[in-house]
Design an enzyme around this catalytic site. Structure first.
Site, PDB file in Angstrom:
ATOM      1  N   TRP A   1       0.898  -1.161   0.000  1.00 24.08           N
ATOM      2  CA  TRP A   1       0.000   0.000   0.000  1.00 24.08           C
ATOM      3  C   TRP A   1       0.930   1.203   0.000  1.00 24.08           C
ATOM      4  CZ3 TRP A   1      -4.962   1.198  -0.624  1.00 24.08           C
ATOM      5  CH2 TRP A   1      -5.410   2.444  -0.195  1.00 24.08           C
TER       6      TRP A   1
ATOM      7  N   ASN B   1       7.285  -3.059   6.122  1.00 21.48           N
ATOM      8  CA  ASN B   1       5.992  -2.412   6.326  1.00 21.48           C
ATOM      9  C   ASN B   1       6.208  -1.296   7.335  1.00 21.48           C
ATOM     10  OD1 ASN B   1       3.291  -1.774   6.934  1.00 21.48           O
ATOM     11  ND2 ASN B   1       3.181  -3.394   8.449  1.00 21.48           N
ATOM     12  N   GLY B   2       5.792  -0.081   7.000  1.00 21.32           N
ATOM     13  CA  GLY B   2       5.975   1.043   7.924  1.00 21.32           C
ATOM     14  C   GLY B   2       6.474   2.252   7.151  1.00 21.32           C
TER      15      GLY B   2
ATOM     16  N   GLU C   1     -26.460   6.103   6.982  1.00 29.98           N
ATOM     17  CA  GLU C   1     -25.986   5.204   5.930  1.00 29.98           C
ATOM     18  C   GLU C   1     -25.882   3.759   6.372  1.00 29.98           C
ATOM     19  OE1 GLU C   1     -21.300   6.597   6.148  1.00 29.98           O
ATOM     20  OE2 GLU C   1     -22.037   5.745   4.291  1.00 29.98           O
TER      21      GLU C   1
ATOM     22  N   LYS D   1     -18.272   1.954  -2.222  1.00 27.37           N
ATOM     23  CA  LYS D   1     -17.125   2.540  -1.523  1.00 27.37           C
ATOM     24  C   LYS D   1     -16.558   3.725  -2.281  1.00 27.37           C
ATOM     25  CE  LYS D   1     -14.209   2.963   1.703  1.00 27.37           C
ATOM     26  NZ  LYS D   1     -14.764   3.632   2.893  1.00 27.37           N
TER      27      LYS D   1
END
Ligand code: F6R
Length: 601
Positions: A74, A100-101, A483, A596
């Site tokens: 990501w 990761n980080g 919602e 989304k």
């Protein structure tokens, strides 16, 4: 937020790595890769795109190695691309890492490496780690990893493999998760429980500053001084499906609980004793005649918050408009206009159309988004990224609160750049840094919010009221409730009730009132009493020190600067909407009629 996996054992590493990445794809899905290690050779295969693209690429190879590392990304630094995908290897292809980080000091490390003749292939913060390992490596990976850990500022979960020790994985952690496990023939680790749960239910959680050495069927854990320590085991009592939601029943609940972590990640390196936003250096709003904030839905509420701060701190014309209205309205935009676009996805059709209009008119543009390289990010002159990680539940929770903290920091920076003095700035910054803990304290009030949500069991309507900044917060609270629980919810300025809406209040009507702004709290409390006199059941969320004896249900925020209360209120109202929806048996993750990312008009 990325996902990492690693395996060493008697079996083939690849199936473990891939099944693990599949389970971790919720943590990121813009690129993926693996390194497998066998005698004398590292084989790295990586690609931009979702895991399916990696699997397709891997089909060309026959890979039966017994150790390896994997990554699903990501993007936070560097666009999604083949080169920016992990793993990253050193130039001689003898060491490979996944990370990761966020490495906050990667720029200075990069410069240092440059002076030693290293050229980096990617735009990522992560790649510096493998070159640092390479630079210091003299045959003892455990020692060199400890040394490199001491140089890294920021957050990391790391896995390292090298050709010198083909059956060994080194893992290290600071502030990003790392879970380890083993069976008789193998040891493995990953960013989250779902990746391991088909292999073991007894797992080790690596703690901050610790390092682990994984050999087939054996794991050793070391503290920051290199001393071997007793691993901390946890037993996971639930199955795979529950594990993917981290033990929660729904993604929304999981994402609400991630807020302390993702807010901390968003503030990381940005909010110190001052605001660090080099992207905004040199921007003085006096260069513009008008500032617009444009967004849709929840992101529009975040934009309203920024507008409020801007108006409090500066005397520059600032207007916030839903992007869907702006694009058809006659708003003056030219090269003396500064336009800010807020969007979790960075793809919302109305927001994108508004951005294109502003660009065409010659305006200066800034996007605040959660998705690297999204359309809005690509088109705007400047982009700021929140670090909420993928948000899967349709109702925005962690994306919203990360937008709020980023906008708070951004407005301080713009006010400073434009020569305005922000009142109580030191307190504001100190409290902003503490917000992750304050959010944690709000999440601890979930039982109270669940109990209050029962008030709506037989109700079709709810009314949210507040004044000034609290009006922004009631707008978001009402939207969240509508919602996911389908309860009709309206948000009103508390002072406007008597001009019409009070006609709707009758015996049993649920009113959610906010009184977090001291200057207007007494007025709001009078308005609340007017509703109680007509039979309303009131829930009051207030700042400490604001008193009202007549209201039975009251919930206090932890003390924070008055301009930061909205972040805490948002968390309580998310919980309120969530428990109302659960009580009514609604699908909280996928409410009816909603998507989304709204990429159509
Ligand atoms: C509500 C929600 C939506 C989005 C809106 C804009 O919980 O999530 O109102 O905020 O559709 O989406 P983004 O932020 O992706 O532009």
């Amino acid at each position: 937020m990325c996902g990492i996996t690693a395996y060493t054992g008697k079996g083939r590493a690849l199936p473990f790595l891939i099944q693990g990445l599949e389970k971790l794809e919720y943590r990121g899905y813009d690129s993926a890769g693996i390194t497998l290690v066998s005698n004398g050779e590292l084989v790295t295969v990586k690609t931009k795109g979702a895991l399916a693209a990696l699997k397709e690429k891997l089909a060309q190879y026959d890979l039966d190695q017994h150790a390896g590392i994997g990554h699903t990304r990501w993007a936070t630094h560097g666009v999604p691309s083949n080169l920016n995908s992990h793993p990253h290897t050193n130039l001689s292809n003898t060491i490979s890492i996944v990370h990761n980080g966020i490495i906050e000091n990667y720029q200075s490390i990069k410069e240092g490496l440059g002076m030693q003749g290293y050229t980096l292939a990617s735009q990522t913060d992560s790649e510096v780690i493998v070159h640092l390992l390479d630079y210091y490596y003299e045959g003892d990976m455990k020692a060199v990893l400890r040394k490199v850990m001491s140089y890294l500022e920021g957050s990391y979960a790391l896995c390292v493999v090298s050709v010198d020790e083909p059956d060994t994985i080194y893992a290290a952690k600071k502030e990003s998760p790392m879970i380890l496990g083993m069976d008789d023939t193998a040891s493995f680790c990953a960013s989250d429980i779902p990746a391991l749960i088909s292999y073991t239910k007894d797992m080790i959680t690596l703690e901050d500053g610790q390092m682990a050495v994984l050999k087939p069927g054996h794991v050793s854990v070391y503290d920051g001084q290199g001393r071997e320590v007793e691993p901390k085991f946890i037993h996971i009592p639930y199955d795979l499906e529950a594990a993917q939601k981290n033990g929660y029943d729904t993604f929304m609940e999981k994402e609400m609980h991630e807020q302390p972590y993702v807010i901390r990640e968003t503030l990381r390196g940005r909010v110190e004793d001052r605001i660090i936003m080099p992207e905004l250096d040199g921007i003085d709003l006096h260069a513009f005649d008008h500032v617009y904030f444009l967004a849709c839905g929840t992101a529009y509420h975040a934009a309203l918050y920024a507008q409020y701060l801007g108006r409090e701190w500066m005397d520059i014309p600032i207007t916030c408009v839903p992007a869907s209205e702006f694009r058809y309205g006659n708003y003056p935009v030219n090269d003396r206009t500064f336009c800010v676009f807020v969007s979790q996805s960075g793809e919302t059709a109305d927001t994108l159309a508004a951005l294109k209009m502003c660009l065409k008119a010659g305006a200066a543009t800034l996007t605040l988004t959660n998705v690297l390289d999204s359309s809005l990010a690509r088109l705007a002159d400047i982009t700021l990224y929140t670090c909420a990680g993928p948000e899967i539940a349709v109702a925005s929770t962690k994306a919203y609160t990360t937008q709020l903290v980023m906008l708070a920091a951004m407005m301080v920076k713009l006010a400073y750049n434009s020569g305005y003095e922000v009142k109580d700035l030191d307190q504001f910054i100190a409290d902003l840094k503490e917000i992750p803990n304050a959010v944690e304290a709000m999440l601890d009030r979930k039982n109270t919010m669940a109990e209050y949500a029962r008030l709506l069991a037989d109700q079709r309507d709810a009314y949210f009221i507040g004044r000034q900044l609290d009006y922004v917060n009631v707008l978001e609270g009402a939207l969240k409730l509508k919602e996911i629980s389908y309860v009709h919810a309206d948000a009103y300025y508390a002072g406007e009730l008597k001009h019409g809406p009070i006609a709707l209040i009758e015996e049993g009507t649920v009113v959610i009132a906010l009184a977090t702004q001291k200057e207007v709290a007494a007025k709001t409390i009078s308005n609340i009493e007017e509703t109680i006199a007509r039979g309303a059941e009131v829930i009051l969320i207030k700042a400490p020190g604001i008193h009202s004896d007549k209201i039975e249900r009251q919930i206090d925020l932890v003390p924070v600067h008055p301009y930061l209360t909205g972040i805490l209120v948002a968390v309580l109202l998310q919980l309120f909407a969530f428990y109302t929806a659960k009580e009514k048996g609604c699908n909280v993750d996928q409410p009816r009629n909603l998507a989304k990312s709204v990429t159509v008009e």
